[in-house]
Scaffold this motif. Sequence first.
Motif, PDB file in Angstrom:
ATOM      1  N   GLY A 225       0.837  -1.196   0.000  1.00  0.00           N
ATOM      2  CA  GLY A 225       0.000   0.000   0.000  1.00  0.00           C
ATOM      3  C   GLY A 225       0.866   1.238   0.000  1.00  0.00           C
ATOM      4  O   GLY A 225       2.089   1.171  -0.195  1.00  0.00           O
ATOM      5  N   SER A 226       0.251   2.375   0.217  1.00  0.00           N
ATOM      6  CA  SER A 226       0.982   3.640   0.270  1.00  0.00           C
ATOM      7  C   SER A 226       0.310   4.571   1.275  1.00  0.00           C
ATOM      8  O   SER A 226      -0.885   4.435   1.570  1.00  0.00           O
ATOM      9  CB  SER A 226       1.029   4.298  -1.109  1.00  0.00           C
ATOM     10  OG  SER A 226      -0.281   4.613  -1.538  1.00  0.00           O
ATOM     11  N   ILE A 227       1.083   5.498   1.814  1.00  0.00           N
ATOM     12  CA  ILE A 227       0.556   6.539   2.702  1.00  0.00           C
ATOM     13  C   ILE A 227       0.765   7.882   2.007  1.00  0.00           C
ATOM     14  O   ILE A 227       1.872   8.207   1.579  1.00  0.00           O
ATOM     15  CB  ILE A 227       1.278   6.560   4.065  1.00  0.00           C
ATOM     16  CG1 ILE A 227       1.403   5.158   4.648  1.00  0.00           C
ATOM     17  CG2 ILE A 227       0.547   7.451   5.045  1.00  0.00           C
ATOM     18  CD1 ILE A 227       2.185   5.107   5.942  1.00  0.00           C
ATOM     19  N   ILE A 228      -0.304   8.655   1.913  1.00  0.00           N
ATOM     20  CA  ILE A 228      -0.232  10.005   1.362  1.00  0.00           C
ATOM     21  C   ILE A 228      -0.310  10.987   2.522  1.00  0.00           C
ATOM     22  O   ILE A 228      -1.208  10.891   3.371  1.00  0.00           O
ATOM     23  CB  ILE A 228      -1.362  10.273   0.351  1.00  0.00           C
ATOM     24  CG1 ILE A 228      -1.352   9.212  -0.735  1.00  0.00           C
ATOM     25  CG2 ILE A 228      -1.224  11.665  -0.253  1.00  0.00           C
ATOM     26  CD1 ILE A 228      -0.064   9.139  -1.506  1.00  0.00           C
ATOM     27  N   TYR A 229       0.643  11.927   2.581  1.00  0.00           N
ATOM     28  CA  TYR A 229       0.704  12.904   3.663  1.00  0.00           C
ATOM     29  C   TYR A 229       0.365  14.299   3.142  1.00  0.00           C
ATOM     30  O   TYR A 229       0.864  14.716   2.096  1.00  0.00           O
ATOM     31  CB  TYR A 229       2.106  12.954   4.283  1.00  0.00           C
ATOM     32  CG  TYR A 229       2.560  11.657   4.901  1.00  0.00           C
ATOM     33  CD1 TYR A 229       1.956  11.154   6.048  1.00  0.00           C
ATOM     34  CD2 TYR A 229       3.622  10.946   4.353  1.00  0.00           C
ATOM     35  CE1 TYR A 229       2.390   9.978   6.618  1.00  0.00           C
ATOM     36  CE2 TYR A 229       4.061   9.767   4.923  1.00  0.00           C
ATOM     37  CZ  TYR A 229       3.439   9.286   6.057  1.00  0.00           C
ATOM     38  OH  TYR A 229       3.872   8.120   6.627  1.00  0.00           O
ATOM     39  N   PHE A 230      -0.458  15.020   3.899  1.00  0.00           N
ATOM     40  CA  PHE A 230      -0.719  16.447   3.673  1.00  0.00           C
ATOM     41  C   PHE A 230       0.007  17.208   4.781  1.00  0.00           C
ATOM     42  O   PHE A 230      -0.303  17.040   5.965  1.00  0.00           O
ATOM     43  CB  PHE A 230      -2.222  16.733   3.700  1.00  0.00           C
ATOM     44  CG  PHE A 230      -2.968  16.149   2.531  1.00  0.00           C
ATOM     45  CD1 PHE A 230      -3.308  16.941   1.449  1.00  0.00           C
ATOM     46  CD2 PHE A 230      -3.319  14.807   2.505  1.00  0.00           C
ATOM     47  CE1 PHE A 230      -3.999  16.428   0.369  1.00  0.00           C
ATOM     48  CE2 PHE A 230      -4.009  14.273   1.431  1.00  0.00           C
ATOM     49  CZ  PHE A 230      -4.341  15.078   0.353  1.00  0.00           C
ATOM     50  N   GLU A 231       0.956  18.064   4.386  1.00  0.00           N
ATOM     51  CA  GLU A 231       1.811  18.738   5.357  1.00  0.00           C
ATOM     52  C   GLU A 231       1.777  20.260   5.137  1.00  0.00           C
ATOM     53  O   GLU A 231       1.660  20.732   4.003  1.00  0.00           O
ATOM     54  CB  GLU A 231       3.254  18.247   5.226  1.00  0.00           C
ATOM     55  CG  GLU A 231       3.393  16.736   5.377  1.00  0.00           C
ATOM     56  CD  GLU A 231       4.823  16.272   5.206  1.00  0.00           C
ATOM     57  OE1 GLU A 231       5.600  16.392   6.175  1.00  0.00           O
ATOM     58  OE2 GLU A 231       5.164  15.797   4.116  1.00  0.00           O
ATOM     59  N   ASP A 232       1.898  20.998   6.223  1.00  0.00           N
ATOM     60  CA  ASP A 232       1.926  22.460   6.148  1.00  0.00           C
ATOM     61  C   ASP A 232       3.321  22.941   5.807  1.00  0.00           C
ATOM     62  O   ASP A 232       4.245  22.135   5.623  1.00  0.00           O
ATOM     63  CB  ASP A 232       1.449  23.055   7.473  1.00  0.00           C
ATOM     64  CG  ASP A 232       2.375  22.659   8.612  1.00  0.00           C
ATOM     65  OD1 ASP A 232       3.156  23.513   9.055  1.00  0.00           O
ATOM     66  OD2 ASP A 232       2.344  21.484   9.039  1.00  0.00           O
TER      67      ASP A 232
END
Length: 452
Positions: A173-180
């Motif tokens: 699988g994969s992890i998608i990150y939303f970062e500031d």
Amino acid sequence: MKIRWIKLKYYLNFFPIRVNFLLFFTLLLALYFYLFKRKSAMEDTLADSFNPLISLMGKMALGIFLLLILLSLISTIVAFLYYRQAKNKDSFLLKIQNSKDENEVLSITPSMKNVFRPLLGYISGRLLLKDFAFSDTFVLASTHYKKNSLRMDGIYGKGALYFPDIKEYQIKGSIIYFEDMLRLIRLPIKRNLTTSFYNAPKINNQYNLDVQPQSAKDMEERIQEMRKVEGEFLNYKQFEFGDDIRRIVWKIYGKNRELIVRNPETRNPFASKLEMYASFHNSIATLIPGNKLANELLNVYKNAIWSLYKSLADKQKWELIYLSEQQIPNNIEDVQEKVAYQIAQSHWQEHSRIEQYFNLKTGTVFCIHSLTNVEDLKHFIENGGAEKIIHFTMLSSALEQSKVSLWKRVFLLNDNQKGIQQLQTEWLLSPLRMQILKNERAINRVLQYYGF
């Protein structure tokens, strides 16, 4: 304990608060006390007439900075919620291509739709691998627009991930990150992705061996020149003057003190096949399979086996057959690619010794390594292995310290080379090093004694 730590590191990848947040909060408290709590002390100091102006400018700068951070945090949360509620949740795509250079690099092109990038923020990701492992971080930094339009159709990125070991990697699988903008928070979303790839072994040396076949694939096609084939294993006779001492069966001599030799080999007009064996048996119990040091030693051995195989396949006119020690299922039709996959998927094991795997009657080339049991090697040679080709790979030579200055280590070496430097340091301090070096010296003594 180690498994718990691996699982903890895995689940921490889904934790939204980062260490940067704690550091920023600490710095913010320090600025607050400096700019606001010291106000009365600065007003009482007539000599420091510019302190009120400096304080005011500092407060304005801090206010603007906090406003930008707040906007970035809000846009990050909004982008995360928007993508989470999108209809096409499985819009994450990943193109994978193995690199052709000598480094184990995987070129990737990740792309996403129904998403927008946070204000002054980032969208990144990691691949989830088997056994709670994960890849390095990749970033989706480019924008893809719709055809003949300025409207954004999605985002994508291009990068390279380094996978050091020669084996098959299974992506779960994969992890998608939303970062500031300061990466204070990292909001994760797990995406479905199931695929696999493997790093093939590399050629690191060229061998020039004069090898003769020992057996035939069938008895239908004769060859013009007869080739030696092993005689009947149980066909013995008393030792006589002029017999080759390498044919002495030392196991029988050890039991009843009689010098018994095997009969010379016969000549078979059908001999046209080379059989190659490579043992992965580990006789040193302190070597823990799976750690970085054991994996690097395994990589060295796999490259050596593949180099030898390619040298024989490219230069010999006989049929070359690699008989894998381990049962590795695959549907590969190309012979050499199949062998490369079998070598890549092999691993250190402790249950199958060389006497159970090596076939003295039909085998020609036998590969051993620094972890091979010395007594097993003696028995193999005494029972007929003295007439074979034994290829010994000294694993310690791959981790010798290179003479690289501290300046080059800090400023010029890339991450992959620094990783090798760290392994060399770990090897130098490891108690396993003395055991392997001692075993290598013992193996060399045995090989020299029997004329290899």
